[in-house]
Design a protein around this motif. Structure first.
Motif, PDB file in Angstrom:
ATOM      1  N   UNK A   8       1.554  -4.927  61.833  1.00 25.17           N
ATOM      2  CA  UNK A   8       0.768  -4.230  60.824  1.00 25.17           C
ATOM      3  C   UNK A   8      -0.449  -3.566  61.455  1.00 25.17           C
ATOM      4  N   UNK A   9      -0.613  -2.275  61.212  1.00 24.61           N
ATOM      5  CA  UNK A   9      -1.748  -1.508  61.751  1.00 24.61           C
ATOM      6  C   UNK A   9      -2.377  -0.688  60.642  1.00 24.61           C
ATOM      7  N   UNK A  10      -3.695  -0.687  60.598  1.00 20.55           N
ATOM      8  CA  UNK A  10      -4.427   0.213  59.709  1.00 20.55           C
ATOM      9  C   UNK A  10      -5.587   0.768  60.520  1.00 20.55           C
ATOM     10  N   UNK A  11      -5.703   2.092  60.528  1.00 16.14           N
ATOM     11  CA  UNK A  11      -6.734   2.769  61.322  1.00 16.14           C
ATOM     12  C   UNK A  11      -7.345   3.897  60.502  1.00 16.14           C
ATOM     13  N   UNK A  12      -8.463   4.377  60.979  1.00 17.83           N
ATOM     14  CA  UNK A  12      -9.098   5.548  60.402  1.00 17.83           C
ATOM     15  C   UNK A  12      -9.390   6.540  61.527  1.00 17.83           C
ATOM     16  N   UNK A  13      -9.038   7.801  61.329  1.00 15.86           N
ATOM     17  CA  UNK A  13      -9.398   8.798  62.336  1.00 15.86           C
ATOM     18  C   UNK A  13     -10.905   9.088  62.341  1.00 15.86           C
ATOM     19  N   UNK A  14     -11.636   8.529  61.380  1.00 15.19           N
ATOM     20  CA  UNK A  14     -13.065   8.790  61.268  1.00 15.19           C
ATOM     21  C   UNK A  14     -13.914   7.945  62.219  1.00 15.19           C
ATOM     22  N   UNK A  15     -13.359   6.832  62.707  1.00 14.30           N
ATOM     23  CA  UNK A  15     -14.111   5.968  63.619  1.00 14.30           C
ATOM     24  C   UNK A  15     -13.141   5.051  64.342  1.00 14.30           C
ATOM     25  N   UNK A  16     -13.599   4.429  65.415  1.00  6.79           N
ATOM     26  CA  UNK A  16     -12.795   3.537  66.231  1.00  6.79           C
ATOM     27  C   UNK A  16     -13.051   2.093  65.815  1.00  6.79           C
ATOM     28  N   UNK A  17     -12.022   1.276  65.877  1.00  7.92           N
ATOM     29  CA  UNK A  17     -12.170  -0.143  65.545  1.00  7.92           C
ATOM     30  C   UNK A  17     -13.328  -0.748  66.334  1.00  7.92           C
ATOM     31  N   UNK A  22     -19.431   5.541  60.228  1.00 12.51           N
ATOM     32  CA  UNK A  22     -20.378   6.661  60.163  1.00 12.51           C
ATOM     33  C   UNK A  22     -21.110   6.718  58.807  1.00 12.51           C
ATOM     34  N   UNK A  23     -22.351   7.123  58.874  1.00 11.94           N
ATOM     35  CA  UNK A  23     -23.217   7.174  57.698  1.00 11.94           C
ATOM     36  C   UNK A  23     -22.591   7.932  56.527  1.00 11.94           C
ATOM     37  N   UNK A  24     -21.800   8.965  56.818  1.00  8.86           N
ATOM     38  CA  UNK A  24     -21.145   9.769  55.779  1.00  8.86           C
ATOM     39  C   UNK A  24     -20.370   8.896  54.792  1.00  8.86           C
ATOM     40  N   UNK A  25     -19.818   7.768  55.266  1.00  4.38           N
ATOM     41  CA  UNK A  25     -18.968   6.912  54.450  1.00  4.38           C
ATOM     42  C   UNK A  25     -19.727   5.736  53.828  1.00  4.38           C
ATOM     43  N   UNK A  26     -21.043   5.796  53.846  1.00  2.00           N
ATOM     44  CA  UNK A  26     -21.864   4.721  53.290  1.00  2.00           C
ATOM     45  C   UNK A  26     -22.722   5.258  52.147  1.00  2.00           C
ATOM     46  N   UNK A  27     -23.386   4.339  51.466  1.00  2.00           N
ATOM     47  CA  UNK A  27     -24.278   4.745  50.369  1.00  2.00           C
ATOM     48  C   UNK A  27     -25.501   5.490  50.893  1.00  2.00           C
ATOM     49  N   UNK A  28     -25.742   5.439  52.194  1.00  2.00           N
ATOM     50  CA  UNK A  28     -26.845   6.201  52.788  1.00  2.00           C
ATOM     51  C   UNK A  28     -26.435   7.638  53.097  1.00  2.00           C
ATOM     52  N   UNK A  29     -25.146   7.924  52.993  1.00  2.00           N
ATOM     53  CA  UNK A  29     -24.620   9.257  53.257  1.00  2.00           C
ATOM     54  C   UNK A  29     -23.963   9.805  52.004  1.00  2.00           C
ATOM     55  N   UNK A  30     -22.749  10.345  52.146  1.00  2.00           N
ATOM     56  CA  UNK A  30     -22.033  10.930  51.011  1.00  2.00           C
ATOM     57  C   UNK A  30     -21.244   9.892  50.221  1.00  2.00           C
ATOM     58  N   UNK A  31     -21.130   8.679  50.765  1.00  2.00           N
ATOM     59  CA  UNK A  31     -20.479   7.564  50.083  1.00  2.00           C
ATOM     60  C   UNK A  31     -19.034   7.868  49.684  1.00  2.00           C
ATOM     61  N   UNK A  32     -18.294   8.518  50.573  1.00  2.00           N
ATOM     62  CA  UNK A  32     -16.869   8.783  50.342  1.00  2.00           C
ATOM     63  C   UNK A  32     -16.050   7.838  51.215  1.00  2.00           C
ATOM     64  N   UNK A  33     -14.852   7.556  50.782  1.00  2.00           N
ATOM     65  CA  UNK A  33     -14.000   6.682  51.584  1.00  2.00           C
ATOM     66  C   UNK A  33     -13.438   7.462  52.772  1.00  2.00           C
ATOM     67  N   UNK A  34     -13.329   6.813  53.933  1.00  2.00           N
ATOM     68  CA  UNK A  34     -12.757   7.487  55.096  1.00  2.00           C
ATOM     69  C   UNK A  34     -11.244   7.621  54.954  1.00  2.00           C
TER      70      UNK A  34
END
Length: 90
Positions: A8-17, A22-34
């Motif tokens: 089983x593998x789950x990855x995001x192209x937005x960041x490395x394990x 990245x801030x973009x994916x947090x409440x301090x940024x745009x708060x969108x899911x990667x």
């Protein structure tokens, strides 16, 4: 056939394990899911549930940010900010 966790593998192209999300994916940024991609599901899988749980959140048992369920096994990725619009979201 049961789940072999080694497959089983789950990855995001937005960041490395192991990296900070990245801030973009947090409440301090745009708060969108990667974007997410997964593979290695056991044969016979019919649906998936994805849980975003933060065990390091400053709460006694961590914090669950979201749960998506009802994802067909034929789907193997979610685009950035895509989850709540297409599947059951809590």
């Amino acid at each position: 056939m049961g789940l072999n966790i080694k497959n089983l593998r789950i990855v995001s192209p937005a960041f490395t394990a192991g990296d900070r999300i990245p801030k973009r994916y947090t409440s301090e940024g745009e708060n969108v899911s990667p974007a997410l991609e997964w593979s290695g599901l056991p044969s016979g899988t019919q649906q998936l549930a994805l849980i975003c749980h933060d065990p390091d959140a400053p709460m006694p048992r961590g914090f669950t940010h979201w749960v998506l369920y009802g994802i067909p096994a034929t789907v193997n990725q979610l685009a950035e900010a895509d989850g709540p619009h297409h599947y059951y979201f809590e």
